[in-house]
Enzyme design. Structure first.
Site, PDB file in Angstrom:
ATOM      1  N   GLU A 440       8.712  -6.878  -0.637  1.00  0.00           N
ATOM      2  CA  GLU A 440       8.693  -7.770   0.535  1.00  0.00           C
ATOM      3  C   GLU A 440       9.444  -7.170   1.717  1.00  0.00           C
ATOM      4  OE1 GLU A 440       7.060 -10.167   1.495  1.00  0.00           O
ATOM      5  OE2 GLU A 440       6.029 -10.062  -0.411  1.00  0.00           O
TER       6      GLU A 440
HETATM    7  C1  LIG Z   1       6.996  -4.393  -8.496  1.00  0.00           C
HETATM    8  C2  LIG Z   1       6.459  -4.337  -7.115  1.00  0.00           C
HETATM    9  C3  LIG Z   1       5.664  -5.380  -6.655  1.00  0.00           C
HETATM   10  C4  LIG Z   1       5.109  -5.325  -5.372  1.00  0.00           C
HETATM   11  N1  LIG Z   1       4.255  -6.318  -4.957  1.00  0.00           N
HETATM   12  C5  LIG Z   1       3.539  -6.132  -3.818  1.00  0.00           C
HETATM   13  C6  LIG Z   1       2.468  -7.007  -3.478  1.00  0.00           C
HETATM   14  O1  LIG Z   1       2.209  -7.996  -4.162  1.00  0.00           O
HETATM   15  N2  LIG Z   1       1.736  -6.728  -2.371  1.00  0.00           N
HETATM   16  C7  LIG Z   1       1.980  -5.642  -1.584  1.00  0.00           C
HETATM   17  O2  LIG Z   1       1.271  -5.438  -0.614  1.00  0.00           O
HETATM   18  N3  LIG Z   1       3.013  -4.801  -1.869  1.00  0.00           N
HETATM   19  C8  LIG Z   1       3.782  -5.016  -2.963  1.00  0.00           C
HETATM   20  N4  LIG Z   1       4.794  -4.156  -3.285  1.00  0.00           N
HETATM   21  C9  LIG Z   1       5.109  -3.075  -2.376  1.00  0.00           C
HETATM   22  C10 LIG Z   1       6.465  -3.251  -1.703  1.00  0.00           C
HETATM   23  O3  LIG Z   1       6.440  -4.327  -0.800  1.00  0.00           O
HETATM   24  C11 LIG Z   1       6.834  -1.907  -1.041  1.00  0.00           C
HETATM   25  O4  LIG Z   1       7.134  -1.029  -2.108  1.00  0.00           O
HETATM   26  C12 LIG Z   1       8.015  -2.020  -0.109  1.00  0.00           C
HETATM   27  O5  LIG Z   1       7.682  -2.824   0.997  1.00  0.00           O
HETATM   28  C13 LIG Z   1       8.480  -0.662   0.411  1.00  0.00           C
HETATM   29  O6  LIG Z   1       7.413   0.178   0.753  1.00  0.00           O
HETATM   30  P1  LIG Z   1       7.344   1.642   0.106  1.00  0.00           P
HETATM   31  O7  LIG Z   1       7.555   1.528  -1.335  1.00  0.00           O
HETATM   32  O8  LIG Z   1       6.116   2.328   0.570  1.00  0.00           O
HETATM   33  O9  LIG Z   1       8.601   2.413   0.729  1.00  0.00           O
HETATM   34  P2  LIG Z   1       8.666   3.206   2.111  1.00  0.00           P
HETATM   35  O10 LIG Z   1       7.999   2.421   3.190  1.00  0.00           O
HETATM   36  O11 LIG Z   1       8.220   4.584   1.880  1.00  0.00           O
HETATM   37  O12 LIG Z   1      10.236   3.190   2.388  1.00  0.00           O
HETATM   38  C14 LIG Z   1      11.148   4.020   1.651  1.00  0.00           C
HETATM   39  C15 LIG Z   1      12.560   3.790   2.175  1.00  0.00           C
HETATM   40  O13 LIG Z   1      12.610   4.124   3.562  1.00  0.00           O
HETATM   41  C16 LIG Z   1      13.110   3.057   4.349  1.00  0.00           C
HETATM   42  N5  LIG Z   1      12.358   3.027   5.599  1.00  0.00           N
HETATM   43  C17 LIG Z   1      11.002   3.100   5.751  1.00  0.00           C
HETATM   44  N6  LIG Z   1      10.674   3.012   7.058  1.00  0.00           N
HETATM   45  C18 LIG Z   1      11.819   2.883   7.748  1.00  0.00           C
HETATM   46  C19 LIG Z   1      12.137   2.692   9.133  1.00  0.00           C
HETATM   47  N7  LIG Z   1      11.178   2.624  10.053  1.00  0.00           N
HETATM   48  N8  LIG Z   1      13.437   2.575   9.491  1.00  0.00           N
HETATM   49  C20 LIG Z   1      14.406   2.621   8.556  1.00  0.00           C
HETATM   50  N9  LIG Z   1      14.172   2.792   7.232  1.00  0.00           N
HETATM   51  C21 LIG Z   1      12.900   2.908   6.828  1.00  0.00           C
HETATM   52  C22 LIG Z   1      12.887   1.794   3.499  1.00  0.00           C
HETATM   53  O14 LIG Z   1      13.868   0.806   3.757  1.00  0.00           O
HETATM   54  C23 LIG Z   1      13.013   2.327   2.076  1.00  0.00           C
HETATM   55  O15 LIG Z   1      14.352   2.303   1.661  1.00  0.00           O
HETATM   56  C24 LIG Z   1       5.392  -4.216  -4.540  1.00  0.00           C
HETATM   57  C25 LIG Z   1       6.221  -3.188  -5.005  1.00  0.00           C
HETATM   58  C26 LIG Z   1       6.718  -3.231  -6.279  1.00  0.00           C
HETATM   59  C27 LIG Z   1       7.541  -2.071  -6.756  1.00  0.00           C
END
Ligand SMILES: Cc1cc2nc3c(=O)[nH]c(=O)nc-3n(C[C@H](O)[C@H](O)[C@H](O)COP(=O)(O)OP(=O)(O)OC[C@H]3O[C@@H](n4cnc5c(N)ncnc54)[C@H](O)[C@@H]3O)c2cc1C
Length: 590
Positions: A440
């Site tokens: 989220e």
């Molecule tokens: C168990 C699980 C359930 C999930 N359920 C859903 C779901 O139902 N629907 C759905 O759509 N998604 C879902 N997700 C996805 C989840 O919402 C994302 O994993 C999360 O939002 C982070 O995105 P990412 O993993 O691509 O990390 P990234 O976007 O790659 O981010 C990696 C790190 O970089 C930081 N970061 C990224 N961009 C910036 C910025 N501009 N400024 C500062 N810091 C930054 C972030 O804070 C994070 O710490 C789920 C994930 C998991 C693991």
């Protein structure tokens, strides 16, 4: 095994004595039929169902996990029956509009039943939760025709829902999603793309699954301004509500993950699936934010729910476990050793967790009250409430999930080595709650939202009204028992106000200052808000002498002031350190 008993007395204290819920509901015309006795019956029934049916599935669900077999996902034993019972009991529709079969209860009620559910079983909780979130977004942005067809089935639990945002290359940055939506002659869209990490993307709990999917039209503008929202049912829905053929959408696999193993986290393939536009073209992100803001509050509640179970389990263990003797003289001479509770460090961990949990519950209710006002009040009152919700949502999501994780780890520590092995359930709590800090929108992103959009962008307009309200509450704290809380609370407000100004000034000349300050600032904000909640709880407890309940509340308020709140100062000093300390390292250094 972990233990859980719904903290009904604490919930009633917050509802009746801190927030005077009945008076509040009476003051809002749209809510004045909410009846306190009915609410009490709801809380009691929720406690019964969750303690007796859903909580017992938490451990077995973790052991068995969701299973994937050739495109079919099965949930652990017992989940299907419990989900049916949950739906038929009206729990999915508890907060929904009666027009679609809901019970129309305000958030000031459902926030409490959400907490009970998350304490009982976070994996299970996600299945109904995603449906409620999808339905909420639809109710505000879909046509009446779609809503009348779909929402009653979602609220009854016959159908479930999902939120499909994330793609392999696009998590936080949704502006770069690749899923395509091509307009068809009949007004529908053909959706093609791959979504990952989709909670409840496929399972056997409901006869249909309604996916809300973000995708781009072929001629959409680049970035987040070119995203639209589509409804894609797993099975086509006929005009009379019966199910037709299978749509071109299915699970490619499920993830094997650290926790919430009974929640199916799916790779979803959309292969020319038929979808229907929700809201306006290219305005999909705004429509999806209705759902995301709802889920964000829930993820904070997930942190609280886990930490409550962790506290209760650790307190029970500490009472029974005999190790060592009290440093001030033997307390149980008849036993081979004293209980863990004689040791100050064990008490430190338990009291900190309990102080966080009780403040968190109060903070959720405080936010729920503003959510209710933003939804059910009118004019300026509703607008001001929406601003307050916008300010607090990232704090509830991130601070409560951070503190929830901390509470689970501290409770695990109380168990010593027994906390690390599976038998006692502590390691599952730690594994399960960890995701609340990530999904989220990772907590760093929540902090950026707070610092950038909710504080700097409007030159602290939202913060100023919140600070003014907190100062009024501090001025009312005049009992001798609350003296130390008042001192700490006022100092925290002063610190928050000064830091807010400082970051606004620094960020005018250096864009990195916002993100550099964000997480520590959110924690300063969170601690100050918890101090506010303790001030409200202390105010409600002063002068009441029925039993030790109120004296205990005042003692814990004082404990929070002198042994928990001071941690805020370290965060404040890190905010002051600014961006240069971070950005002066070259990329090559990493
Ligand atoms: C168990 C699980 C359930 C999930 N359920 C859903 C779901 O139902 N629907 C759905 O759509 N998604 C879902 N997700 C996805 C989840 O919402 C994302 O994993 C999360 O939002 C982070 O995105 P990412 O993993 O691509 O990390 P990234 O976007 O790659 O981010 C990696 C790190 O970089 C930081 N970061 C990224 N961009 C910036 C910025 N501009 N400024 C500062 N810091 C930054 C972030 O804070 C994070 O710490 C789920 C994930 C998991 C693991």
């Amino acid at each position: 095994m972990a233990v859980y008993k719904t903290p009904l007395r604490d919930m009633r204290f917050v509802l009746d004595e801190v927030f005077k819920a009945t008076e509040f509901w009476q003051s809002v015309p749209a809510l004045n039929e909410v009846d306190r006795d009915t609410v009490d019956a709801i809380l009691e029934e929720s406690a019964k169902l969750n303690e007796n049916v859903i909580f017992p599935l938490n451990r077995s669900g973790d052991e068995e996990g969701a299973q994937f077999n050739n495109g079919v996902v099965t949930t652990p034993a017992g989940f299907k029956e419990a989900f049916r019972q949950f739906g038929e009991g009206g729990w999915i529709g508890l907060g929904a509009d009666p027009r679609w079969g809901g019970a129309g209860m305000p958030k000031t009620v459902t926030a409490l039943t959400d907490e009970i559910l998350f304490s009982a079983n976070p994996s299970f909780a996600l299945y109904p939760l995603l449906g409620i979130g999808a339905a909420l977004s639809m109710s505000q942005h879909a046509t009446d025709e779609i809503n009348d067809l779909y929402l009653p089935k979602i609220y009854s639990g016959e159908w479930a829902g999902t939120m499909c945002l994330t793609e392999p290359h696009a998590g936080t940055d949704l502006g770069i999603i690749k899923t395509k939506a091509v307009p068809e002659a009949d007004g529908s869209y053909s959706i093609t793309g791959t979504k990952i990490f989709i909670t409840g993307g496929e399972h056997d709990l409901a006869e249909n699954i309604i996916h809300l999917v973000l995708a781009k039209l072929p001629d959409a503008p680049a970035g987040s301004k070119g995203i639209s929202l589509f409804l894609v049912p797993k099975f086509h829905v006929k005009a009379d509500g019966s199910l037709g053929e299978r749509n071109q959408v299915g699970a490619g696999n499920i993830e094997h993950k650290m926790g919430i193993k009974a929640s199916a986290t799916c790779v979803m393939n959309f292969d020319g699936a038929k979808g229907y536009l929700i809201g306006r073209i290219n305005e999909g992100l705004a429509a999806m934010f209705v759902m995301m803001n709802y889920e964000r509050l829930s993820m904070g509640i997930q942190g609280l729910g886990a930490s409550e179970v962790a506290y209760q389990s650790a307190a029970a263990y500490a009472r029974d476990r005999l190790q060592g003797r009290s440093a001030t003289g033997v307390k149980s001479p008849e036993k081979p050793a004293d209980s863990l509770l004689v040791h100050p460090d064990i008490r430190r961990m338990l009291l900190k967790t309990r102080a966080h949990n009780e403040a968190a519950r109060c903070f959720v209710m405080y936010t729920a009250k503003y959510l209710d006002l933003s939804k059910y009040a009118e004019g300026e009152v509703a607008a001001a409430a929406a601003d307050r919700v916008a300010l607090l949502t990232p704090v509830v999501k991130a601070f409560l999930s951070d503190k929830g994780f901390e509470g689970c780890v501290d409770a695990q520590q109380v168990f010593g080595g027994h906390g690390f092995i599976r038998e006692w359930g502590m390691e599952q709590l730690v594994r399960d709650v960890r995701i609340a800090q990530i999904y989220e929108g990772a907590n760093g992103i929540q902090a950026n939202d707070l610092m950038g959009r909710k504080v700097v962008k409007n030159k602290a307009a939202f913060v100023k009204t919140y600070v003014a309200e907190m100062r009024e509450a501090a001025a009312r704290l005049n009992a001798p028992e609350t003296a130390r809380l008042k001192t700490g609370f006022v100092a925290a407000i002063d610190r928050l106000e000064a830091l807010t100004q400082r970051v606004i000034e620094l960020s005018a000349s250096n864009g990195d200052e916002i993100n550099a300050a964000a997480v520590d600032y959110l924690h300063v904000f969170g601690f100050t808000s918890y101090a506010y909640m303790w001030a409200l709880m202390a105010e409600a407890a002063v002068g009441k002498k029925d039993d030790s309940f109120y004296a205990d509340k005042l003692a814990l308020a004082d404990y929070f002031a002198v042994r928990v709140l001071p941690e805020m100062e370290g965060r404040a000093r890190m905010v002051e350190a600014g961006a240069t300390s971070l950005m002066s390292f070259s990329e090559a250094y990493f």
